[in-house]
Write a protein that holds these residues in place. Structure first.
Motif, short mmCIF file in Angstrom:
data_model
loop_
_atom_site.label_atom_id
_atom_site.label_comp_id
_atom_site.label_asym_id
_atom_site.label_seq_id
_atom_site.Cartn_x
_atom_site.Cartn_y
_atom_site.Cartn_z
N GLU A 76 18.35 -2.26 -7.87
CA GLU A 76 18.00 -1.06 -7.11
C GLU A 76 19.24 -0.33 -6.63
OE1 GLU A 76 14.97 0.25 -6.64
OE2 GLU A 76 14.26 -1.30 -8.03
N HIS A 77 20.25 -1.09 -6.25
CA HIS A 77 21.51 -0.49 -5.81
C HIS A 77 22.15 0.32 -6.93
CE1 HIS A 77 25.65 -0.12 -4.38
NE2 HIS A 77 26.06 -0.78 -5.45
N ARG A 78 22.08 -0.19 -8.15
CA ARG A 78 22.68 0.51 -9.30
C ARG A 78 21.94 1.82 -9.59
NH1 ARG A 78 25.99 -2.24 -12.86
NH2 ARG A 78 25.00 -1.22 -14.65
N LYS A 79 20.71 1.96 -9.07
CA LYS A 79 19.98 3.21 -9.21
C LYS A 79 20.26 4.16 -8.05
CE LYS A 79 16.11 0.89 -11.54
NZ LYS A 79 14.65 0.54 -11.44
N ALA A 80 21.27 3.82 -7.25
CA ALA A 80 21.68 4.64 -6.09
C ALA A 80 20.60 4.67 -5.00
CB ALA A 80 22.05 6.05 -6.51
N SER A 81 19.87 3.57 -4.85
CA SER A 81 18.85 3.49 -3.81
C SER A 81 19.46 2.94 -2.52
CB SER A 81 17.71 2.58 -4.26
OG SER A 81 16.87 2.24 -3.18
N PRO A 82 19.47 3.70 -1.43
CA PRO A 82 19.98 3.17 -0.16
C PRO A 82 19.20 1.93 0.30
CG PRO A 82 19.75 5.55 -0.06
CD PRO A 82 19.08 5.12 -1.33
N ARG A 83 17.90 1.91 0.02
CA ARG A 83 17.11 0.73 0.37
C ARG A 83 17.59 -0.49 -0.40
NH1 ARG A 83 10.82 1.61 -0.18
NH2 ARG A 83 11.37 3.17 1.40
N GLY A 84 17.88 -0.30 -1.70
CA GLY A 84 18.39 -1.40 -2.51
C GLY A 84 19.75 -1.86 -2.03
N THR A 85 20.62 -0.93 -1.62
CA THR A 85 21.95 -1.30 -1.13
C THR A 85 21.85 -2.08 0.17
OG1 THR A 85 22.84 0.71 -2.14
CG2 THR A 85 24.23 -0.41 -0.55
N LEU A 86 20.96 -1.67 1.06
CA LEU A 86 20.78 -2.40 2.31
C LEU A 86 20.26 -3.80 2.04
CD1 LEU A 86 20.83 -2.35 5.40
CD2 LEU A 86 18.46 -1.53 5.34
N LEU A 87 19.31 -3.94 1.13
CA LEU A 87 18.79 -5.26 0.79
C LEU A 87 19.85 -6.10 0.10
CD1 LEU A 87 16.36 -7.13 0.82
CD2 LEU A 87 15.62 -6.14 -1.35
N LEU A 88 20.73 -5.46 -0.68
CA LEU A 88 21.82 -6.19 -1.32
C LEU A 88 22.77 -6.74 -0.26
CD1 LEU A 88 23.25 -7.01 -3.95
CD2 LEU A 88 24.47 -4.83 -3.87
N ALA A 89 23.07 -5.94 0.75
CA ALA A 89 23.90 -6.43 1.85
C ALA A 89 23.22 -7.61 2.55
CB ALA A 89 24.18 -5.30 2.84
N GLY A 90 21.91 -7.51 2.73
CA GLY A 90 21.18 -8.58 3.39
C GLY A 90 21.18 -9.86 2.58
N SER A 91 20.93 -9.78 1.28
CA SER A 91 20.86 -10.98 0.45
C SER A 91 22.23 -11.59 0.23
CB SER A 91 20.20 -10.64 -0.90
OG SER A 91 20.88 -9.58 -1.55
N LEU A 92 23.27 -10.76 0.08
CA LEU A 92 24.63 -11.31 -0.04
C LEU A 92 25.09 -11.91 1.28
CD1 LEU A 92 26.39 -8.62 -2.26
CD2 LEU A 92 25.83 -10.97 -2.90
N GLY A 93 24.66 -11.33 2.39
CA GLY A 93 24.98 -11.91 3.69
C GLY A 93 24.38 -13.30 3.84
#
Length: 308
Positions: A76-93
């Motif tokens: 989702e992050h690679r699709k430039a989705s802010p929601r996907g980027t936030l979830l990526l930060a959460g899962s990597l955290g």
């Protein structure tokens, strides 16, 4: 970076699940003169039975939930989705928390370099995801009237307080009695206590205060904390079952208390995480459109503050 973390994390977790103890535990005497039971075989052979079973449970949760969550968020992050980027930060955290514990606290085993790789990859991937999360999207979440801001703030503050009380109680007791904390066994220090008290507790308190003030950074900081809290429930439940199967005895209160407590935290945390993600736009909000000159002319040429 997320792809590397997902690949190495999946491999490390799979090895931990497959390379299980195949012999009886080994009883040793600790440097403090106490006896402790080591797993004796398997990947976690030099860890205590209690810690080895807990590591196995974490491996299962990482493989079943943590890695798929990173992959989904990364796509989702690679699709430039802010929601996907936030979830990526959460899962990597979440993975950063897990592999900081592994790299610093698990007894040395053949996967040590994999744990160091995962600690580094999740740390820098986490920082990158934080920096790439759209501030406009976070501001939109902070202004969303449907997001339970007060509940999120109180939940984060309560999580900080509970973590501090639960971990400080045995540490202060041991300090006053001049003894080592329970379950320290063969280890030199309590890595989980250190990370939770030095990082998790103040981060949760700061996030709670910032959310109360509707500061966008508070919602960004809340994401990894919520993901970690949600995934603690299956980890603790499975670890308890494996520990009982390995012959570790618990009182009913020691089983029911933590599991029921984390069930409530996990349920509330999951609900708040879902509401937070829903409040974040799927695309970057654009700037407010400028008023066209023709629109002004169509209204009789009036400008703000102009007289009759």
């Amino acid at each position: 970076m997320p792809g590397l973390v997902a690949a190495v994390g999946a491999a490390a977790a799979a090895v931990g699940l497959l390379w299980r103890p195949s012999a009886d535990p080994v009883t040793v005497v600790t440097p403090r003169g106490q006896s402790a039971r080591l797993a004796g075989s398997g990947l976690y052979r030099y860890d205590t039975v209690f810690t080895a079973t807990n590591n196995t449970a974490v491996d299962a949760v990482v493989l079943a939930f943590g890695i798929p969550l990173v992959v989904r968020a990364w796509l989702e992050h690679r699709k430039a989705s802010p929601r996907g980027t936030l979830l990526l930060a959460g899962s990597l955290g979440y993975l950063l928390y897990v592999y900081a514990n592994y790299a610093l606290g698990v007894a040395y085993n053949p996967l040590y370099l994999a744990y160091v790789t995962l600690l580094s990859g999740s740390l820098f991937g986490f920082v990158a995801a934080l920096s790439e999360t759209s501030r406009a999207a976070l501001a939109a979440a902070a202004a969303d009237p449907d997001l339970p801001h007060r509940s999120l703030s109180w939940f984060l503050l309560a999580s900080a307080a509970v973590t501090a009380v639960v971990w400080l109680q045995p540490l202060v007791t041991a300090l006053l009695q001049g003894t080592a904390p329970d379950l320290l066994d063969v280890y030199t220090t309590t890595v989980t206590y250190s990370l939770d008290l030095a990082v998790i507790t103040p981060a949760a308190a700061l996030a709670g205060l910032l959310v109360r003030r509707r500061e966008p950074f508070g919602y960004l900081l809340a994401a990894p904390l919520l993901v970690t809290i949600v995934l603690l429930l299956p980890s603790i439940s499975l670890a308890t079952a494996l520990q009982v199967a390995a012959g570790i005895s618990f009182t009913p209160a020691q089983v029911v208390g933590p599991i029921s407590g984390f069930a409530v935290l996990g349920a509330v945390g999951g609900w708040l995480l879902a509401r937070l993600l829903r409040a974040v736009p799927t695309s970057v909000p654009g700037p407010a459109p400028d008023v066209a000159v023709s629109d002004v002319a169509g209204r009789g040429g009036e400008t703000p503050g102009s007289g009759p």
